[in-house]
Structure formats: structure tokens, C-alpha cells
Design a protein around this motif. Structure first.
Motif, PDB file in Angstrom:
ATOM      1  N   ARG A   1      33.573  77.752  51.461  1.00 51.71           N
ATOM      2  CA  ARG A   1      32.978  78.979  50.957  1.00 51.71           C
ATOM      3  C   ARG A   1      32.202  79.664  52.087  1.00 51.71           C
ATOM      4  NH1 ARG A   1      35.891  78.727  47.312  1.00 51.71           N
ATOM      5  NH2 ARG A   1      36.193  80.843  48.080  1.00 51.71           N
ATOM      6  N   CYS A   2      32.155  80.980  52.054  1.00 48.29           N
ATOM      7  CA  CYS A   2      31.473  81.764  53.085  1.00 48.29           C
ATOM      8  C   CYS A   2      30.082  82.174  52.588  1.00 48.29           C
ATOM      9  CB  CYS A   2      32.293  83.006  53.422  1.00 48.29           C
ATOM     10  SG  CYS A   2      31.541  84.081  54.663  1.00 48.29           S
ATOM     11  N   ILE A   3      29.088  82.009  53.465  1.00 49.52           N
ATOM     12  CA  ILE A   3      27.735  82.457  53.130  1.00 49.52           C
ATOM     13  C   ILE A   3      27.667  83.959  53.383  1.00 49.52           C
ATOM     14  CG2 ILE A   3      25.278  82.283  53.666  1.00 49.52           C
ATOM     15  CD1 ILE A   3      25.711  79.409  54.479  1.00 49.52           C
TER      16      ILE A   3
ATOM     17  N   VAL B   1      21.713  85.503  52.759  1.00 46.25           N
ATOM     18  CA  VAL B   1      20.604  84.565  52.561  1.00 46.25           C
ATOM     19  C   VAL B   1      19.439  85.340  51.968  1.00 46.25           C
ATOM     20  CG1 VAL B   1      19.030  82.914  53.633  1.00 46.25           C
ATOM     21  CG2 VAL B   1      21.342  83.195  54.548  1.00 46.25           C
ATOM     22  N   ASP B   2      18.980  84.902  50.804  1.00 43.64           N
ATOM     23  CA  ASP B   2      17.883  85.571  50.110  1.00 43.64           C
ATOM     24  C   ASP B   2      16.788  84.578  49.772  1.00 43.64           C
ATOM     25  OD1 ASP B   2      18.994  88.134  50.072  1.00 43.64           O
ATOM     26  OD2 ASP B   2      20.120  87.732  48.231  1.00 43.64           O
ATOM     27  N   ARG B   3      15.729  85.110  49.166  1.00 40.62           N
ATOM     28  CA  ARG B   3      14.634  84.277  48.679  1.00 40.62           C
ATOM     29  C   ARG B   3      14.214  84.764  47.308  1.00 40.62           C
ATOM     30  NH1 ARG B   3       9.801  85.225  47.640  1.00 40.62           N
ATOM     31  NH2 ARG B   3       9.873  87.237  48.699  1.00 40.62           N
TER      32      ARG B   3
ATOM     33  N   ARG C   1      23.808  82.728  49.161  1.00 45.51           N
ATOM     34  CA  ARG C   1      24.778  83.382  48.274  1.00 45.51           C
ATOM     35  C   ARG C   1      26.161  83.307  48.902  1.00 45.51           C
ATOM     36  NH1 ARG C   1      22.080  85.952  44.188  1.00 45.51           N
ATOM     37  NH2 ARG C   1      19.887  86.511  44.568  1.00 45.51           N
ATOM     38  N   LEU C   2      27.066  82.611  48.224  1.00 49.45           N
ATOM     39  CA  LEU C   2      28.411  82.380  48.735  1.00 49.45           C
ATOM     40  C   LEU C   2      29.359  83.443  48.208  1.00 49.45           C
ATOM     41  CD1 LEU C   2      28.487  78.521  48.072  1.00 49.45           C
ATOM     42  CD2 LEU C   2      27.554  79.727  50.067  1.00 49.45           C
ATOM     43  N   ASP C   3      30.567  83.472  48.787  1.00 54.99           N
ATOM     44  CA  ASP C   3      31.562  84.416  48.275  1.00 54.99           C
ATOM     45  C   ASP C   3      31.971  84.053  46.848  1.00 54.99           C
ATOM     46  OD1 ASP C   3      32.869  82.117  48.972  1.00 54.99           O
ATOM     47  OD2 ASP C   3      34.305  83.062  50.307  1.00 54.99           O
ATOM     48  N   ARG C   4      31.652  82.834  46.445  1.00 50.59           N
ATOM     49  CA  ARG C   4      31.784  82.416  45.056  1.00 50.59           C
ATOM     50  C   ARG C   4      30.774  81.311  44.798  1.00 50.59           C
ATOM     51  NH1 ARG C   4      37.321  79.990  43.499  1.00 50.59           N
ATOM     52  NH2 ARG C   4      36.337  78.048  44.178  1.00 50.59           N
ATOM     53  N   GLY C   5      29.752  81.639  44.042  1.00 51.34           N
ATOM     54  CA  GLY C   5      28.735  80.646  43.748  1.00 51.34           C
ATOM     55  C   GLY C   5      27.476  80.823  44.582  1.00 51.34           C
ATOM     56  N   LEU C   6      26.609  79.832  44.473  1.00 54.75           N
ATOM     57  CA  LEU C   6      25.275  79.918  45.062  1.00 54.75           C
ATOM     58  C   LEU C   6      24.757  78.522  45.361  1.00 54.75           C
ATOM     59  CD1 LEU C   6      22.545  81.761  45.338  1.00 54.75           C
ATOM     60  CD2 LEU C   6      22.072  80.875  43.050  1.00 54.75           C
ATOM     61  N   VAL C   7      24.048  78.377  46.481  1.00 56.37           N
ATOM     62  CA  VAL C   7      23.344  77.137  46.809  1.00 56.37           C
ATOM     63  C   VAL C   7      21.861  77.458  46.889  1.00 56.37           C
ATOM     64  CG1 VAL C   7      22.938  75.336  48.530  1.00 56.37           C
ATOM     65  CG2 VAL C   7      25.274  76.080  48.039  1.00 56.37           C
ATOM     66  N   THR C   8      21.038  76.672  46.191  1.00 58.25           N
ATOM     67  CA  THR C   8      19.593  76.857  46.257  1.00 58.25           C
ATOM     68  C   THR C   8      18.951  75.704  47.021  1.00 58.25           C
ATOM     69  OG1 THR C   8      19.250  75.729  44.118  1.00 58.25           O
ATOM     70  CG2 THR C   8      19.508  78.133  44.089  1.00 58.25           C
ATOM     71  N   LEU C   9      17.976  76.053  47.841  1.00 56.67           N
ATOM     72  CA  LEU C   9      17.200  75.070  48.592  1.00 56.67           C
ATOM     73  C   LEU C   9      15.736  75.224  48.189  1.00 56.67           C
ATOM     74  CD1 LEU C   9      18.639  75.832  52.170  1.00 56.67           C
ATOM     75  CD2 LEU C   9      19.593  74.285  50.461  1.00 56.67           C
ATOM     76  N   HIS C  10      15.106  74.122  47.817  1.00 59.77           N
ATOM     77  CA  HIS C  10      13.685  74.160  47.485  1.00 59.77           C
ATOM     78  C   HIS C  10      12.995  73.062  48.282  1.00 59.77           C
ATOM     79  CE1 HIS C  10       9.910  74.416  45.391  1.00 59.77           C
ATOM     80  NE2 HIS C  10      10.356  75.377  44.602  1.00 59.77           N
ATOM     81  N   PHE C  11      12.011  73.443  49.088  1.00 61.38           N
ATOM     82  CA  PHE C  11      11.388  72.506  50.019  1.00 61.38           C
ATOM     83  C   PHE C  11      10.349  71.597  49.378  1.00 61.38           C
ATOM     84  CE2 PHE C  11      12.432  76.253  52.781  1.00 61.38           C
ATOM     85  CZ  PHE C  11      13.502  75.659  53.429  1.00 61.38           C
TER      86      PHE C  11
ATOM     87  N   VAL D   1      18.508  70.312  46.948  1.00 60.54           N
ATOM     88  CA  VAL D   1      19.624  71.206  47.266  1.00 60.54           C
ATOM     89  C   VAL D   1      20.558  71.184  46.058  1.00 60.54           C
ATOM     90  CG1 VAL D   1      21.561  71.672  48.810  1.00 60.54           C
ATOM     91  CG2 VAL D   1      19.462  70.637  49.717  1.00 60.54           C
ATOM     92  N   HIS D   2      20.791  72.347  45.474  1.00 58.53           N
ATOM     93  CA  HIS D   2      21.636  72.418  44.272  1.00 58.53           C
ATOM     94  C   HIS D   2      22.689  73.504  44.415  1.00 58.53           C
ATOM     95  CE1 HIS D   2      18.171  70.507  41.770  1.00 58.53           C
ATOM     96  NE2 HIS D   2      19.022  69.584  42.189  1.00 58.53           N
ATOM     97  N   ALA D   3      23.802  73.312  43.750  1.00 56.17           N
ATOM     98  CA  ALA D   3      24.898  74.278  43.762  1.00 56.17           C
ATOM     99  C   ALA D   3      25.117  74.826  42.363  1.00 56.17           C
ATOM    100  CB  ALA D   3      26.180  73.604  44.280  1.00 56.17           C
ATOM    101  N   TRP D   4      25.411  76.143  42.311  1.00 52.90           N
ATOM    102  CA  TRP D   4      25.591  76.809  41.015  1.00 52.90           C
ATOM    103  C   TRP D   4      26.773  77.767  41.081  1.00 52.90           C
ATOM    104  CZ3 TRP D   4      22.025  74.576  37.955  1.00 52.90           C
ATOM    105  CH2 TRP D   4      20.858  74.091  38.558  1.00 52.90           C
ATOM    106  N   GLU D   5      27.472  77.878  39.983  1.00 49.86           N
ATOM    107  CA  GLU D   5      28.548  78.862  39.912  1.00 49.86           C
ATOM    108  C   GLU D   5      27.982  80.268  39.794  1.00 49.86           C
ATOM    109  OE1 GLU D   5      31.219  77.808  36.804  1.00 49.86           O
ATOM    110  OE2 GLU D   5      31.881  75.950  37.771  1.00 49.86           O
ATOM    111  N   SER D   6      26.796  80.377  39.188  1.00 50.88           N
ATOM    112  CA  SER D   6      26.128  81.664  39.015  1.00 50.88           C
ATOM    113  C   SER D   6      24.625  81.449  39.040  1.00 50.88           C
ATOM    114  CB  SER D   6      26.532  82.302  37.679  1.00 50.88           C
ATOM    115  OG  SER D   6      25.669  83.362  37.342  1.00 50.88           O
ATOM    116  N   PRO D   7      23.846  82.428  39.534  1.00 51.54           N
ATOM    117  CA  PRO D   7      22.382  82.294  39.504  1.00 51.54           C
ATOM    118  C   PRO D   7      21.848  82.059  38.097  1.00 51.54           C
ATOM    119  CG  PRO D   7      23.023  84.134  40.906  1.00 51.54           C
ATOM    120  CD  PRO D   7      24.274  83.664  40.202  1.00 51.54           C
ATOM    121  N   ASN D   8      22.553  82.577  37.099  1.00 54.47           N
ATOM    122  CA  ASN D   8      22.109  82.411  35.716  1.00 54.47           C
ATOM    123  C   ASN D   8      22.180  80.968  35.243  1.00 54.47           C
ATOM    124  OD1 ASN D   8      21.702  85.200  35.520  1.00 54.47           O
ATOM    125  ND2 ASN D   8      23.811  85.555  34.869  1.00 54.47           N
TER     126      ASN D   8
END
Length: 279
Positions: A49-51, A54-56, A64-74, A124-131
Motif C-alpha cells: 500500500r502507498c502512503i 501523513v496526518d495527526r 493514510r494509505l491508498d486503501r486503509g489507514l495505519v494509526t500510531l500512538h506513542f 500500531v493499528h491498521a484500519w480499513e476506514s478511520p470510522n
């Protein structure tokens, strides 16, 4: 714990490194960083997947990927580490000699990005949608967004009987503030952290809003000069202690009135404030 300014500085520094890059491989060295999600979820949703951006949001980094989303929380001690490529990543990740602690890493055509937290609180989590992310969905208004107005803050305060300090730490109300900048904002606004949120008068709401925005803006400026250095695993933000007026200064003179800064406990967290000039 990284708060909004630190996370925003990370995002701004990360963008030119990873935006537009394809994730060729996902390396999971410590699956605990993905819990409660299984390792397979991140691998399946992020590989190839392509990034795109990058947002916050609040204290979250969003890839934010071309399909889906990865969230990072420190959380408390999480950080990012940059490697020149797969060879350096695999040679140094968690190695006994000249090694760097890495929990999860994303391998690109140019370089590799590692997520590290020795205490394993960060996620680190992966999601199909931010919702799909309950964490993102529960966040309140971002403290640096244009939607964070005096009027909106007044509405939120009026709905709460919690102490001001607890109100500011509630990410479902105002997202991004943590213990340090909550203390600083209340000091600058000259407000007692123990007061009920709904007790503020209109002028006090304006003071608090101005304090929050100015404290975060000044901290962000500090966090960007110098900018985060992901190549140095020991790097951390420099100079923040110079701008603090209350946090961590128990027993030291208030820089406004000279009285000693006090420390009290609220909801299990330390609150630093001046009993004389915060009313």
C-alpha cells in the motif's frame, strides 16, 4: 508522554520521508505493539500500500494509505526510528551489539521506518476506514484546529462539572492536551485547576482559550527547532523546560507572583499550579 506539539512536530518531519512511498514489507518484531489486533491484520492491510498522506488527530499519527489507514500512538515513551534501508533495519533492530529497539517497521523502496517503545505501551493499528477506529471516533475537537473556537470551548465547559484540569485531559472533549500543557495552560490563564469547568465566566473562557492556543503554538515552535531526528534513537525534544512556567516546578517561585509552585494530585496525575495567582 508526547502531547499534541510533539506529535505534530513528528508528523511534519515525517511527511517528506514517507509520503508517496510504497510499503514493500511490514516487519513485526514484537506483536504486543499491535494488540489487540493480530499481526496478520497490519501485514495484510499495509503491505503493498502507498502512503498518500501523513496526518495527526489529537495524539495519533495517521498514515493514510491508498486503501486503509495505519494509526500510531506513542502513549508514554513511543518514538520513530529511521533506517537507510532493509539491510540496516534487519542488522540493527533489537541486536545486542549496536542495536536499536524496534517493535514494528515499514520497509520502503527508500529507507525504513521503525516504531519503538521499550515499555510496550505504544500501539500500531491498521484500519480499513478511520470510522473503524474507536479511538479516533471518540476524540473531541483538536486543540489546534480552526474549529477550536472560544464559543466551542464555552459550550464544552458548560456541559461539564469536572475539575478544569480533568476536563482538559479528557480527549473526548479537547484532543491533544496532556498533563504538561494542561498545567501550563491553566497557569497562563490564571485559573485554579480544581474549579468546576462549568463555573468559568465568559472572560475566563476567553483567557483559557487564548492560553491553550498560545501554549501549544509556542511548544510546537520549540519542538521544531531543532526538528525530530529519527536517525538518532536517543533523540528527544530539546529546550521545552525553558518555556515551562508551572509543570515540574514544585517549590520553585512562580514567575508571575513569586509564590511557591504547588503540586497536588488530581485523578492520579500531578498538577502543578500557583495557589496565589490562579483563582
Amino acid at each position: 508522554m508526547p502531547e499534541l506539539p510533539e506529535v505534530e512536530a513528528v508528523v511534519r518531519t515525517l511527511r517528506p520521508l514517507v509520503e508517496g512511498q510504497l510499503i514493500h514489507c511490514v516487519h513485526v518484531f514484537h506483536p504486543i505493539a499491535l494488540k489487540p489486533q493480530p499481526t496478520s491484520r497490519l501485514v495484510e492491510l499495509a503491505t503493498d500500500r502507498c502512503i498518500q498522506r501523513v496526518d495527526r488527530k489529537g495524539k495519533y499519527v495517521l498514515l493514510r494509505l491508498d486503501r486503509g489507514l495505519v494509526t500510531l500512538h506513542f502513549r508514554l515513551d513511543g518514538q520513530l526510528v529511521w533506517f537507510t534501508g532493509a539491510a540496516e533495519l534487519l542488522g540493527r533492530a533489537n541486536a545486542r551489539k549496536n542495536g536499536v529497539h524496534v517493535d514494528v517497521a515499514f520497509e520502503f523502496g527508500k529507507g525504513a521506518l521503525g516504531f519503538a517503545d521499550r515499555r510496550h505501551f505504544g500501539r500500531v493499528h491498521a484500519w480499513e476506514s478511520p470510522n473503524d477506529s474507536s479511538g479516533l471516533a471518540s476524540l473531541g475537537i483538536d486543540a489546534l484546529s480552526t474549529d477550536f473556537t472560544v464559543a466551542r470551548l464555552r459550550e464544552l465547559l458548560a456541559e461539564s462539572v469536572r475539575p478544569l484540569k480533568d476536563f482538559l485531559l479528557d480527549q473526548t472533549r479537547v484532543a491533544g492536551l496532556g498533563n504538561m500543557y494542561s498545567c501550563e495552560s491553566l497557569w497562563h490563564a490564571r485559573l485554579d485547576p480544581r474549579r468546576h469547568a462549568k463555573s468559568l465566566k465568559p472572560e475566563e473562557v476567553r483567557r483559557l482559550h487564548k492560553a491553550i492556543v498560545s501554549v501549544l503554538a509556542r511548544a510546537l515552535e520549540c519542538c521544531l527547532h531543532p526538528a525530530p531526528d529519527f536517525r538518532d534513537s536517543q533523540w528527544w525534544f530539546q529546550g521545552l523546560e525553558k518555556i515551562l512556567r508551572a509543570y515540574g516546578r514544585e517549590g520553585e517561585p512562580c514567575r508571575r507572583c513569586g509564590a511557591a509552585i504547588q503540586r497536588i494530585e488530581q485523578s492520579g496525575r500531578s498538577t502543578y499550579w500557583c495557589r496565589r495567582c490562579q483563582k
